[in-house]
Design a protein around this motif. Sequence first.
Motif, PDB file in Angstrom:
ATOM      1  N   VAL A   5     -60.647 -14.457 -44.314  1.00  0.00           N
ATOM      2  CA  VAL A   5     -61.927 -14.989 -44.822  1.00  0.00           C
ATOM      3  C   VAL A   5     -63.054 -13.999 -44.509  1.00  0.00           C
ATOM      4  O   VAL A   5     -63.875 -13.671 -45.368  1.00  0.00           O
ATOM      5  CB  VAL A   5     -62.226 -16.374 -44.193  1.00  0.00           C
ATOM      6  N   LEU A   6     -63.051 -13.481 -43.276  1.00  0.00           N
ATOM      7  CA  LEU A   6     -64.139 -12.588 -42.865  1.00  0.00           C
ATOM      8  C   LEU A   6     -64.076 -11.221 -43.554  1.00  0.00           C
ATOM      9  O   LEU A   6     -65.090 -10.717 -44.032  1.00  0.00           O
ATOM     10  CB  LEU A   6     -64.097 -12.375 -41.343  1.00  0.00           C
ATOM     11  N   PHE A   7     -62.882 -10.634 -43.581  1.00  0.00           N
ATOM     12  CA  PHE A   7     -62.799  -9.232 -44.008  1.00  0.00           C
ATOM     13  C   PHE A   7     -62.288  -9.031 -45.435  1.00  0.00           C
ATOM     14  O   PHE A   7     -62.184  -7.891 -45.898  1.00  0.00           O
ATOM     15  CB  PHE A   7     -61.950  -8.424 -43.012  1.00  0.00           C
ATOM     16  N   VAL A   8     -61.967 -10.125 -46.128  1.00  0.00           N
ATOM     17  CA  VAL A   8     -61.583  -9.986 -47.541  1.00  0.00           C
ATOM     18  C   VAL A   8     -62.498 -10.872 -48.398  1.00  0.00           C
ATOM     19  O   VAL A   8     -63.243 -10.376 -49.250  1.00  0.00           O
ATOM     20  CB  VAL A   8     -60.100 -10.373 -47.772  1.00  0.00           C
ATOM     21  N   VAL A   9     -62.481 -12.178 -48.114  1.00  0.00           N
ATOM     22  CA  VAL A   9     -63.235 -13.117 -48.963  1.00  0.00           C
ATOM     23  C   VAL A   9     -64.748 -12.833 -48.871  1.00  0.00           C
ATOM     24  O   VAL A   9     -65.423 -12.675 -49.898  1.00  0.00           O
ATOM     25  CB  VAL A   9     -62.921 -14.579 -48.564  1.00  0.00           C
ATOM     26  N   PHE A  10     -65.255 -12.747 -47.646  1.00  0.00           N
ATOM     27  CA  PHE A  10     -66.704 -12.581 -47.473  1.00  0.00           C
ATOM     28  C   PHE A  10     -67.242 -11.311 -48.154  1.00  0.00           C
ATOM     29  O   PHE A  10     -68.232 -11.393 -48.910  1.00  0.00           O
ATOM     30  CB  PHE A  10     -67.060 -12.636 -45.982  1.00  0.00           C
ATOM     31  N   PRO A  11     -66.613 -10.127 -47.961  1.00  0.00           N
ATOM     32  CA  PRO A  11     -67.147  -8.935 -48.660  1.00  0.00           C
ATOM     33  C   PRO A  11     -67.144  -9.085 -50.177  1.00  0.00           C
ATOM     34  O   PRO A  11     -68.125  -8.730 -50.835  1.00  0.00           O
ATOM     35  CB  PRO A  11     -66.197  -7.815 -48.227  1.00  0.00           C
ATOM     36  N   TYR A  12     -66.062  -9.661 -50.744  1.00  0.00           N
ATOM     37  CA  TYR A  12     -66.021  -9.827 -52.207  1.00  0.00           C
ATOM     38  C   TYR A  12     -67.107 -10.800 -52.675  1.00  0.00           C
ATOM     39  O   TYR A  12     -67.779 -10.545 -53.675  1.00  0.00           O
ATOM     40  CB  TYR A  12     -64.636 -10.313 -52.662  1.00  0.00           C
ATOM     41  N   VAL A  13     -67.279 -11.903 -51.932  1.00  0.00           N
ATOM     42  CA  VAL A  13     -68.311 -12.880 -52.314  1.00  0.00           C
ATOM     43  C   VAL A  13     -69.691 -12.213 -52.241  1.00  0.00           C
ATOM     44  O   VAL A  13     -70.511 -12.320 -53.169  1.00  0.00           O
ATOM     45  CB  VAL A  13     -68.258 -14.129 -51.396  1.00  0.00           C
ATOM     46  N   ALA A  14     -69.945 -11.472 -51.154  1.00  0.00           N
ATOM     47  CA  ALA A  14     -71.261 -10.834 -50.969  1.00  0.00           C
ATOM     48  C   ALA A  14     -71.564  -9.878 -52.124  1.00  0.00           C
ATOM     49  O   ALA A  14     -72.650  -9.914 -52.708  1.00  0.00           O
ATOM     50  CB  ALA A  14     -71.288 -10.098 -49.633  1.00  0.00           C
ATOM     51  N   THR A 154     -60.827   3.977 -39.749  1.00  0.00           N
ATOM     52  CA  THR A 154     -60.776   2.506 -39.638  1.00  0.00           C
ATOM     53  C   THR A 154     -61.547   1.851 -40.800  1.00  0.00           C
ATOM     54  O   THR A 154     -60.942   1.382 -41.757  1.00  0.00           O
ATOM     55  CB  THR A 154     -61.371   2.056 -38.276  1.00  0.00           C
ATOM     56  N   SER A 155     -62.873   1.920 -40.719  1.00  0.00           N
ATOM     57  CA  SER A 155     -63.690   1.228 -41.735  1.00  0.00           C
ATOM     58  C   SER A 155     -63.519   1.838 -43.129  1.00  0.00           C
ATOM     59  O   SER A 155     -63.512   1.112 -44.123  1.00  0.00           O
ATOM     60  CB  SER A 155     -65.164   1.288 -41.346  1.00  0.00           C
ATOM     61  N   VAL A 156     -63.393   3.174 -43.193  1.00  0.00           N
ATOM     62  CA  VAL A 156     -63.277   3.818 -44.510  1.00  0.00           C
ATOM     63  C   VAL A 156     -62.009   3.353 -45.251  1.00  0.00           C
ATOM     64  O   VAL A 156     -62.109   2.873 -46.386  1.00  0.00           O
ATOM     65  CB  VAL A 156     -63.378   5.370 -44.388  1.00  0.00           C
ATOM     66  N   PRO A 157     -60.807   3.430 -44.636  1.00  0.00           N
ATOM     67  CA  PRO A 157     -59.630   2.928 -45.375  1.00  0.00           C
ATOM     68  C   PRO A 157     -59.722   1.445 -45.710  1.00  0.00           C
ATOM     69  O   PRO A 157     -59.246   1.017 -46.768  1.00  0.00           O
ATOM     70  CB  PRO A 157     -58.447   3.197 -44.427  1.00  0.00           C
ATOM     71  N   LEU A 162     -60.476  -2.413 -50.158  1.00  0.00           N
ATOM     72  CA  LEU A 162     -61.206  -3.477 -50.874  1.00  0.00           C
ATOM     73  C   LEU A 162     -61.591  -2.999 -52.273  1.00  0.00           C
ATOM     74  O   LEU A 162     -61.494  -3.746 -53.247  1.00  0.00           O
ATOM     75  CB  LEU A 162     -62.472  -3.871 -50.103  1.00  0.00           C
ATOM     76  N   LEU A 163     -61.999  -1.717 -52.341  1.00  0.00           N
ATOM     77  CA  LEU A 163     -62.424  -1.159 -53.635  1.00  0.00           C
ATOM     78  C   LEU A 163     -61.300  -1.140 -54.658  1.00  0.00           C
ATOM     79  O   LEU A 163     -61.525  -1.355 -55.844  1.00  0.00           O
ATOM     80  CB  LEU A 163     -62.939   0.280 -53.441  1.00  0.00           C
ATOM     81  N   VAL A 164     -60.072  -0.890 -54.189  1.00  0.00           N
ATOM     82  CA  VAL A 164     -58.941  -0.828 -55.125  1.00  0.00           C
ATOM     83  C   VAL A 164     -58.207  -2.182 -55.228  1.00  0.00           C
ATOM     84  O   VAL A 164     -57.107  -2.268 -55.769  1.00  0.00           O
ATOM     85  CB  VAL A 164     -57.947   0.316 -54.761  1.00  0.00           C
ATOM     86  N   PHE A 165     -58.833  -3.218 -54.681  1.00  0.00           N
ATOM     87  CA  PHE A 165     -58.307  -4.597 -54.741  1.00  0.00           C
ATOM     88  C   PHE A 165     -56.923  -4.745 -54.112  1.00  0.00           C
ATOM     89  O   PHE A 165     -56.091  -5.495 -54.579  1.00  0.00           O
ATOM     90  CB  PHE A 165     -58.292  -5.114 -56.190  1.00  0.00           C
ATOM     91  N   GLN A 166     -56.717  -3.957 -53.034  1.00  0.00           N
ATOM     92  CA  GLN A 166     -55.481  -4.136 -52.254  1.00  0.00           C
ATOM     93  C   GLN A 166     -55.868  -4.198 -50.777  1.00  0.00           C
ATOM     94  O   GLN A 166     -55.604  -3.252 -50.020  1.00  0.00           O
ATOM     95  CB  GLN A 166     -54.524  -2.973 -52.518  1.00  0.00           C
ATOM     96  N   PRO A 167     -56.522  -5.304 -50.390  1.00  0.00           N
ATOM     97  CA  PRO A 167     -57.109  -5.379 -49.050  1.00  0.00           C
ATOM     98  C   PRO A 167     -56.109  -5.136 -47.916  1.00  0.00           C
ATOM     99  O   PRO A 167     -55.011  -5.706 -47.928  1.00  0.00           O
ATOM    100  CB  PRO A 167     -57.657  -6.801 -48.984  1.00  0.00           C
TER     101      PRO A 167
END
Length: 228
Positions: A5-14, A154-157, A162-167
């Motif tokens: 929820v925090l690291f996949v759903v929330f960034p996409y929603v934001a 860490t954060s970059v990959p 997320l950018l390529v929709f393969q979280p």
Amino acid sequence: MFDIVLFVVFPYVAVTVAIISGISRYRQNRFSYSSLSSQFLENRTLFWGSVPWHYGVITLLTAHLLPLLFPSLWGDLLSDRIRLYVLEVTGLGLALMTVVGMTLLIVRRLRSPRVLAVTSTADWLLLITLLTQVAIGFWIALVYRWGSGWYLHTSVPWMISLLVFQPEIQYVTALPWLVQFHLLAGFFLVLLFPFTRLVHVFTYPFTYLWRPIQVVIWNRRPPQKQRP
Ligand code: HEM
């Protein structure tokens, strides 16, 4: 599950909310795309707050973006010890500039009755979130050294996944909680973007570079003694 929820759903929603609401605000109320200057209400503290804030935050945001756009180039840049030291010290100095700048901007809004009167709840939420974000960024740079290096692995990959929709959240879930908070606060700021004065980031007047020059003529009667 909570991490998803925090690291996949929330960034996409934001990001989705920011894009849709940002476009709709631009279409419905184009002239609200501004930071609504308060310079004529108070100028002195604005200068000492706004200048370090903007120089610091724009450079730091660029430095956060470069490893994402050019990861191998960034890796090469850091492979030299001196360059790594220079980057770390510069980053720390810039982070301090933003903390001081934003603190002054907040104190200014509290101390000047005229600026306080035009400060909305959204302004407070934005300014306090920005201060929290840069203060935590400064603390991370101080406590978890060589961030310019470990950020790349860490954060970059994670952001690329997320950018390529393969979280792939495993890159960030093992990081210290303060770093995780910094990442989530970044996306919270993305979420705040269309509802606050932050929209002015996209109103940089690039068109001034090619528009015809503007001639400004005073339409004022000269003082009495100068008249023939
Ligand atoms: C693209 C480059 C940018 C330009 C040209 C720019 C310009 C400005 C201007 C003209 C103001 C109004 C100052 C006044 O009251 O007269 C302002 C305020 C502000 N800017 Fe920017 N800005 C930029 C980028 C950013 C970025 C990247 C951030 C944060 C991530 C930011 C955050 C703010 C905030 C929070 C204020 C309000 C400060 C206050 O009045 O208390 N700006 N900016």
